[in-house]
Write a protein that holds these residues in place. Sequence first.
Motif, mmCIF file in Angstrom:
data_model
loop_
_atom_site.group_PDB
_atom_site.id
_atom_site.type_symbol
_atom_site.label_atom_id
_atom_site.label_comp_id
_atom_site.label_asym_id
_atom_site.label_seq_id
_atom_site.Cartn_x
_atom_site.Cartn_y
_atom_site.Cartn_z
ATOM 1 N N ILE A 16 46.397 3.015 -34.405
ATOM 2 C CA ILE A 16 47.264 1.856 -34.651
ATOM 3 C C ILE A 16 48.219 2.136 -35.803
ATOM 4 C CG2 ILE A 16 47.290 -0.543 -35.452
ATOM 5 C CD1 ILE A 16 44.680 -0.957 -33.912
ATOM 6 N N ALA A 72 53.000 -8.549 -35.048
ATOM 7 C CA ALA A 72 51.540 -8.567 -34.907
ATOM 8 C C ALA A 72 51.117 -8.404 -33.452
ATOM 9 C CB ALA A 72 50.975 -9.874 -35.467
ATOM 10 N N GLU A 117 45.122 -2.884 -30.000
ATOM 11 C CA GLU A 117 43.678 -3.133 -30.118
ATOM 12 C C GLU A 117 43.083 -3.444 -28.753
ATOM 13 O OE1 GLU A 117 42.435 -4.938 -34.327
ATOM 14 O OE2 GLU A 117 43.921 -6.181 -33.298
ATOM 15 N N GLN A 158 43.073 -8.105 -41.344
ATOM 16 C CA GLN A 158 43.664 -6.874 -40.816
ATOM 17 C C GLN A 158 42.599 -5.972 -40.191
ATOM 18 O OE1 GLN A 158 46.979 -6.478 -40.650
ATOM 19 N NE2 GLN A 158 47.125 -8.511 -41.571
ATOM 20 N N ILE A 159 43.039 -4.842 -39.644
ATOM 21 C CA ILE A 159 42.155 -4.005 -38.821
ATOM 22 C C ILE A 159 41.025 -3.361 -39.620
ATOM 23 C CG2 ILE A 159 43.872 -3.536 -37.041
ATOM 24 C CD1 ILE A 159 44.543 -0.932 -38.415
ATOM 25 N N VAL A 177 51.667 2.830 -34.053
ATOM 26 C CA VAL A 177 52.295 1.508 -33.984
ATOM 27 C C VAL A 177 52.943 1.134 -35.314
ATOM 28 C CG1 VAL A 177 51.939 -0.955 -33.546
ATOM 29 C CG2 VAL A 177 50.657 0.747 -32.232
ATOM 30 N N LEU A 178 52.137 1.020 -36.355
ATOM 31 C CA LEU A 178 52.649 0.513 -37.633
ATOM 32 C C LEU A 178 53.724 1.403 -38.244
ATOM 33 C CD1 LEU A 178 49.359 -0.808 -39.318
ATOM 34 C CD2 LEU A 178 51.225 -2.147 -38.349
ATOM 35 N N VAL A 199 46.246 -2.556 -44.251
ATOM 36 C CA VAL A 199 45.123 -2.565 -43.301
ATOM 37 C C VAL A 199 43.836 -3.129 -43.897
ATOM 38 C CG1 VAL A 199 46.084 -0.638 -41.999
ATOM 39 C CG2 VAL A 199 44.418 -0.177 -43.832
ATOM 40 N N VAL A 244 50.289 -4.809 -32.602
ATOM 41 C CA VAL A 244 48.970 -4.388 -33.086
ATOM 42 C C VAL A 244 47.878 -4.952 -32.180
ATOM 43 C CG1 VAL A 244 47.344 -4.505 -35.013
ATOM 44 C CG2 VAL A 244 49.796 -4.223 -35.453
ATOM 45 N N GLU A 245 48.007 -6.209 -31.800
ATOM 46 C CA GLU A 245 47.012 -6.835 -30.932
ATOM 47 C C GLU A 245 46.968 -6.141 -29.573
ATOM 48 O OE1 GLU A 245 48.169 -10.899 -30.798
ATOM 49 O OE2 GLU A 245 47.569 -11.325 -32.877
#
Length: 223
Positions: free
Chosen positions: A133, A117, A124, A45-46, A137-138, A40, A120-121
Amino acid sequence: MSPMLIGLLLDGLKETIFMVGISAGLAALAGVPLGVVLVVTGNGQILQNKPINRILGAVVNATRSTPFIILLIAIIPVTRLIVGSSIGTAAATVPLTIAATPFVARLAESSLREVDAGLVEAAEAMGASPWQIVTKVLLPEAWPGIVAGITITVVSLIGYSAMAGAVGGGGLGDLGIRYGYQRFQPEVMLAVVVVLIVLVQAVQSAGDLIARRLNKKVPRGKA
């Protein structure tokens, strides 16, 4: 096989399982979050943070590149400080944990980077926080790969624990060295090797099964 040898093997197996179990558990608890941070804070990354990412990456790489037998000896003062001794099964868990943690971190990082990806998008776009996230998610998507990585780590730790026997770490490695090598009893060495092979096979099979169960992409009937 004599009753005495069987007793020695059982004691050595118990010590090996203790060392590997404790160190693998601690390495997973520290390594997986470390792998998350490495992902991350990476570029784009976020939670992008290049200084932290580079420092942690350098520490992980330095630890991973140090041969275990050298690490084992180099951190004897740290081991003695933590457990009060530099020999025995409890003492061996310290270098084993330190050696395994960066290994778990890199394997976890690799699994997390393989997550689509687009997921994740999408998270977001829906206003999910970085914590959401990571946790929603991850990690759920990467768990099969992470479990497979931890399994590889446990298998490596079994080999490391045998090496720790060379400096009084106990376990099957210590048994093989003291009786098989120093006392010229090849049957003991052979027995130790067989037990280690069986242990590795059992760990690998269990890890593969758990990873398949966690893999949402595999139909349940084929797991």
